[in-house]
Design a protein around this motif. Structure first.
Motif, PDB file in Angstrom:
ATOM      1  N   ILE A  12      45.612  49.170  34.005  1.00 42.08           N
ATOM      2  CA  ILE A  12      44.490  48.792  34.731  1.00 42.08           C
ATOM      3  C   ILE A  12      44.748  49.036  36.114  1.00 42.08           C
ATOM      4  N   SER A  13      43.627  49.505  36.543  1.00 49.03           N
ATOM      5  CA  SER A  13      43.939  50.083  38.130  1.00 49.03           C
ATOM      6  C   SER A  13      43.804  48.993  39.083  1.00 49.03           C
ATOM      7  N   LEU A  14      44.206  48.984  40.237  1.00 50.13           N
ATOM      8  CA  LEU A  14      43.820  47.831  41.145  1.00 50.13           C
ATOM      9  C   LEU A  14      42.692  47.676  41.555  1.00 50.13           C
ATOM     10  N   THR A  15      41.985  48.867  41.515  1.00 50.28           N
ATOM     11  CA  THR A  15      40.487  49.019  41.942  1.00 50.28           C
ATOM     12  C   THR A  15      39.745  48.142  40.884  1.00 50.28           C
ATOM     13  N   ASP A  16      40.116  48.527  39.536  1.00 50.27           N
ATOM     14  CA  ASP A  16      39.359  47.626  38.663  1.00 50.27           C
ATOM     15  C   ASP A  16      39.652  46.177  38.811  1.00 50.27           C
ATOM     16  N   LEU A  17      40.799  45.799  39.092  1.00 49.53           N
ATOM     17  CA  LEU A  17      41.202  44.359  39.243  1.00 49.53           C
ATOM     18  C   LEU A  17      40.322  43.937  40.352  1.00 49.53           C
ATOM     19  N   LYS A  18      40.270  44.535  41.511  1.00 52.25           N
ATOM     20  CA  LYS A  18      39.468  44.193  42.584  1.00 52.25           C
ATOM     21  C   LYS A  18      37.931  44.047  42.294  1.00 52.25           C
ATOM     22  N   LYS A  19      37.498  44.858  41.514  1.00 49.70           N
ATOM     23  CA  LYS A  19      36.164  44.832  40.973  1.00 49.70           C
ATOM     24  C   LYS A  19      35.850  43.445  40.265  1.00 49.70           C
ATOM     25  N   LEU A  20      36.655  43.394  39.258  1.00 47.91           N
ATOM     26  CA  LEU A  20      36.658  42.052  38.297  1.00 47.91           C
ATOM     27  C   LEU A  20      36.712  40.698  39.235  1.00 47.91           C
ATOM     28  N   VAL A  21      37.721  40.846  40.017  1.00 48.16           N
ATOM     29  CA  VAL A  21      37.890  39.557  40.836  1.00 48.16           C
ATOM     30  C   VAL A  21      36.600  39.131  41.786  1.00 48.16           C
ATOM     31  N   THR A  22      36.025  40.262  42.177  1.00 48.29           N
ATOM     32  CA  THR A  22      34.910  40.294  43.101  1.00 48.29           C
ATOM     33  C   THR A  22      33.679  39.679  42.080  1.00 48.29           C
ATOM     34  N   PHE A  23      33.616  40.186  41.095  1.00 51.46           N
ATOM     35  CA  PHE A  23      32.476  39.728  40.374  1.00 51.46           C
ATOM     36  C   PHE A  23      32.743  38.429  39.753  1.00 51.46           C
ATOM     37  N   ILE A  24      33.913  38.108  39.534  1.00 50.35           N
ATOM     38  CA  ILE A  24      34.138  36.529  39.125  1.00 50.35           C
ATOM     39  C   ILE A  24      33.770  35.500  40.381  1.00 50.35           C
ATOM     40  N   LYS A  25      34.156  35.979  41.453  1.00 54.76           N
ATOM     41  CA  LYS A  25      34.135  35.215  42.588  1.00 54.76           C
ATOM     42  C   LYS A  25      32.337  35.026  42.828  1.00 54.76           C
ATOM     43  N   ASN A  26      31.872  36.196  42.536  1.00 60.99           N
ATOM     44  CA  ASN A  26      30.318  35.966  43.093  1.00 60.99           C
ATOM     45  C   ASN A  26      29.433  35.220  41.726  1.00 60.99           C
ATOM     46  N   ASN A  27      29.994  35.129  40.606  1.00 63.81           N
ATOM     47  CA  ASN A  27      29.222  34.965  39.384  1.00 63.81           C
ATOM     48  C   ASN A  27      29.793  33.657  39.037  1.00 63.81           C
ATOM     49  N   PHE A  28      30.974  33.072  39.050  1.00 67.02           N
ATOM     50  CA  PHE A  28      31.612  31.956  38.580  1.00 67.02           C
ATOM     51  C   PHE A  28      32.270  31.081  39.404  1.00 67.02           C
ATOM     52  N   ASN A  29      32.552  31.533  40.730  1.00 66.84           N
ATOM     53  CA  ASN A  29      32.982  30.853  41.823  1.00 66.84           C
ATOM     54  C   ASN A  29      34.589  30.456  41.725  1.00 66.84           C
ATOM     55  N   PHE A  30      35.194  31.329  41.164  1.00 65.21           N
ATOM     56  CA  PHE A  30      36.549  31.237  40.874  1.00 65.21           C
ATOM     57  C   PHE A  30      37.099  32.333  41.708  1.00 65.21           C
ATOM     58  N   ASP A  31      38.307  31.868  42.526  1.00 64.35           N
ATOM     59  CA  ASP A  31      38.708  33.067  43.312  1.00 64.35           C
ATOM     60  C   ASP A  31      40.258  33.339  42.826  1.00 64.35           C
ATOM     61  N   PHE A  32      40.416  34.700  42.128  1.00 59.79           N
ATOM     62  CA  PHE A  32      41.663  35.104  41.716  1.00 59.79           C
ATOM     63  C   PHE A  32      42.214  36.233  42.599  1.00 59.79           C
ATOM     64  N   SER A  33      41.579  36.293  43.682  1.00 63.48           N
ATOM     65  CA  SER A  33      42.128  37.498  44.816  1.00 63.48           C
ATOM     66  C   SER A  33      43.453  37.201  45.300  1.00 63.48           C
ATOM     67  N   GLN A  34      44.092  36.040  45.129  1.00 63.37           N
ATOM     68  CA  GLN A  34      45.424  35.891  45.721  1.00 63.37           C
ATOM     69  C   GLN A  34      46.397  35.271  44.671  1.00 63.37           C
ATOM     70  N   TYR A  35      45.874  35.825  43.364  1.00 68.80           N
ATOM     71  CA  TYR A  35      47.049  35.561  42.110  1.00 68.80           C
ATOM     72  C   TYR A  35      47.902  36.597  42.456  1.00 68.80           C
ATOM     73  N   ALA A  36      49.195  36.436  42.120  1.00 64.40           N
ATOM     74  CA  ALA A  36      50.156  37.322  41.752  1.00 64.40           C
ATOM     75  C   ALA A  36      49.854  38.598  40.865  1.00 64.40           C
ATOM     76  N   MET A  37      49.873  39.708  41.615  1.00 61.67           N
ATOM     77  CA  MET A  37      49.393  40.753  40.783  1.00 61.67           C
ATOM     78  C   MET A  37      49.924  41.110  39.459  1.00 61.67           C
ATOM     79  N   SER A  38      50.946  41.183  39.133  1.00 66.20           N
ATOM     80  CA  SER A  38      51.697  41.512  37.740  1.00 66.20           C
ATOM     81  C   SER A  38      51.085  40.582  36.712  1.00 66.20           C
ATOM     82  N   SER A  39      51.335  39.381  36.912  1.00 68.42           N
ATOM     83  CA  SER A  39      51.084  38.500  35.768  1.00 68.42           C
ATOM     84  C   SER A  39      49.292  38.611  35.735  1.00 68.42           C
ATOM     85  N   PHE A  40      48.808  38.701  36.850  1.00 66.98           N
ATOM     86  CA  PHE A  40      47.134  38.746  36.551  1.00 66.98           C
ATOM     87  C   PHE A  40      46.686  40.109  35.941  1.00 66.98           C
TER      88      PHE A  40
END
Lengths: 205, 284
Positions: B15-43
């Motif tokens: 999974i590319s970092l670009t895709d992860l960022k896209k997902l994180v942004t989508f979740i932030k905007n739609n569900f109000n959970f912020d995963f942008s500062q979760y440690a990358m490998s486990s996320f």
């Protein structure tokens, strides 16, 4: 091979940034052999993901330190990875390498009945180090590490496996050999020799 | 959740970092959970796991799935946040808590404790048993919070799969409890059910450590094996939240391989027990 440089005399390339070793049943003596043979000036981090008892926190790192020329530590979460140290995955945690050259730990579910999972360590480490990593898989009784070696190979890492003939338990090295292309299948002595040569080249450059 | 997975992560492409960022942004905007500062490998691994579990081929498909099926988000949240835990995980920590920390709090009226990521409740039952055996449960007021409503419901039910019993029993023995763990549960088919009486001084609360701010003050905060999923920056932010949520000289316990040493806000704490990672607030 990008930044890796082939040495004209030895044929060994330099520019590696980490050695990652996975092992399980039958690997302890091989690991101590490696750690006791590496020179004290070994210039890369050695990251060890070895299967171990979940609930025994003390003793393992101490046992390795008795023999090792490199200081062996169990990293804390988010600890920076430094050259010349050996790092042992702590009991009951997965050990990840993060972009930015530091460790992260995790209590996620076991993978292939293992925590730490060799697959997860190899996968995350090769995601960061790519072709600048040496991935080594030793003796063991399950197939953990095979997927990790496959990912490491895909990303250009040098893949080494302990010779199944020599390994106390050959299941783990054989699983890796059938999962992906292994660059060298080596006995412990040859493995050690390769790491020492590589260090010489790394230090000169 | 199964404790063990046989899913191979190699079957999901990287999974590319670009895709992860896209997902994180989508979740932030739609569900109000912020995963942008979760440690990358486990996320990344958690996301890959969701893709596999639900036979979703890529991140774009996951996003459209989340748009169309709101209930998929509950599943997603459950899988993304790691809920693997044990009762009395790291028994030497629980012994230290019982023998060194609780005696210092025993005179407080009440003893205010926050379990800041209670997950499916194993930590809460461990804590309640510890306090009961120490004879101070009646004084205790425990807040148990988690990001995820679903695991809170599981914690309240106190119902666990029988397969987890062996490790919990062993941990309790290593904790050197006064009773038998079986004094605190009844078995029922493939499950065992913890004694609900252990929850009489516990209040549950949905709370996100990333988005939330302090809501009370405590003598002791337990937050074990949660900070490992955060970047150093987010760890520092959460440490500030904990500092604000502790009385002076209040205790903070993190996981046995977690450290606050890399955080700037660590200067507001002193080390009470280095081996078990128990800290004490020394300044605001």
């Amino acid at each position: 091979m990008n930044d890796l440089e082939q040495n004209r005399n030895t044929g060994i390339v330099s520019g590696y940034r980490a050695v990652v070793i996975g092992g399980s049943a039958g690997s302890f003596q091989v690991v101590t052999r490696i750690l006791s043979s590496l020179p004290v000036n070994f210039n890369l981090p050695v990251i060890l993901c070895l299967h171990r008892l979940k609930h025994v926190r003390q003793g393992f790192v101490e046992a390795l330190n008795l023999k090792s020329n490199l200081k062996v530590v169990e990293p804390d979460d988010k600890e920076i990875i430094r050259n010349g140290l050996a790092y042992l995955a702590p009991a009951n945690y997965h050990l990840y390498v993060e972009l930015g050259n530091y460790f992260a730990l995790s209590t996620e579910e076991m993978v292939k009945f293992s925590r730490p999972s060799i697959d997860l360590t190899l996968d995350s480490a090769s995601y960061f180090y790519k072709e600048k990593m040496i991935a080594i898989l030793l003796s063991g009784a399950n197939s953990d590490g095979a997927d990790g070696m496959k990912m490491a190979k895909k990303r250009g890492a040098l893949t080494l496996v302990q010779s199944p003939q020599e390994a106390s338990i050959k299941t783990m090295p054989e699983a890796a050999i059938s999962a992906t292309t292994i660059d060298h299948i080596l006995k412990t002595d040859d493995l050690v020799e390769l790491l020492i040569k590589l260090n010489g080249v790394n230090l000169r450059n | 959740m199964n404790n063990e997975t046989h899913l191979s992560f190699t079957s999901v492409g990287d999974i590319s970092l670009t895709d992860l960022k896209k997902l994180v942004t989508f979740i932030k905007n739609n569900f109000n959970f912020d995963f942008s500062q979760y440690a990358m490998s486990s996320f990344k691994r958690r996301v890959a796991r969701v893709l596999q579990l639900y036979s979703i081929s890529n991140v774009d498909e996951l996003i459209s799935g989340l748009v169309n099926r709101r209930e998929l988000f509950d599943e997603f949240l459950k899988e993304i946040t790691v809920n693997h835990t044990e009762m009395f995980r790291a028994p030497s920590f629980w012994r230290k808590l019982r023998d060194q920390v609780i005696p210092l709090l025993a005179c407080n009226q009440p003893i205010r404790i926050w379990s800041a990521a209670c997950s499916s409740g194993e930590e809460i039952y461990s804590l309640a048993i510890l306090l009961q055996e120490a004879g101070v449960y009646e004084k205790a007021r425990i807040v148990a919070s988690d990001i995820n409503d679903r695991v809170i419901a599981k914690a309240k039910s106190g119902t666990y799969w029988i397969r987890s019993l062996e490790v919990n029993e062993k941990n309790y023995q290593r904790f050197e409890g006064k009773m038998k763990l079986s004094d605190y549960y009844v078995t029922s088919g493939d499950n065992y059910i913890m004694n609900k009486d252990l929850l009489r001084n516990v209040s549950f609360k949905q709370f996100d450590l990333v988005m939330g701010s302090e809501f009370s003050k405590f003598d002791l905060i337990l937050c074990r094996n949660v900070l490992i999923y955060f970047t150093p920056e987010l760890q520092n932010q959460v440490l500030r939240l904990f500092n604000n949520s502790l009385f002076m000289k209040g205790f903070l316990a993190v996981g046995e391989k977690e450290t606050i040493a890399f955080c700037k806000n660590a200067e507001k704490f002193e080390t009470f027990c280095a081996e078990e990672r128990i800290y004490r607030k020394i300044s605001e």
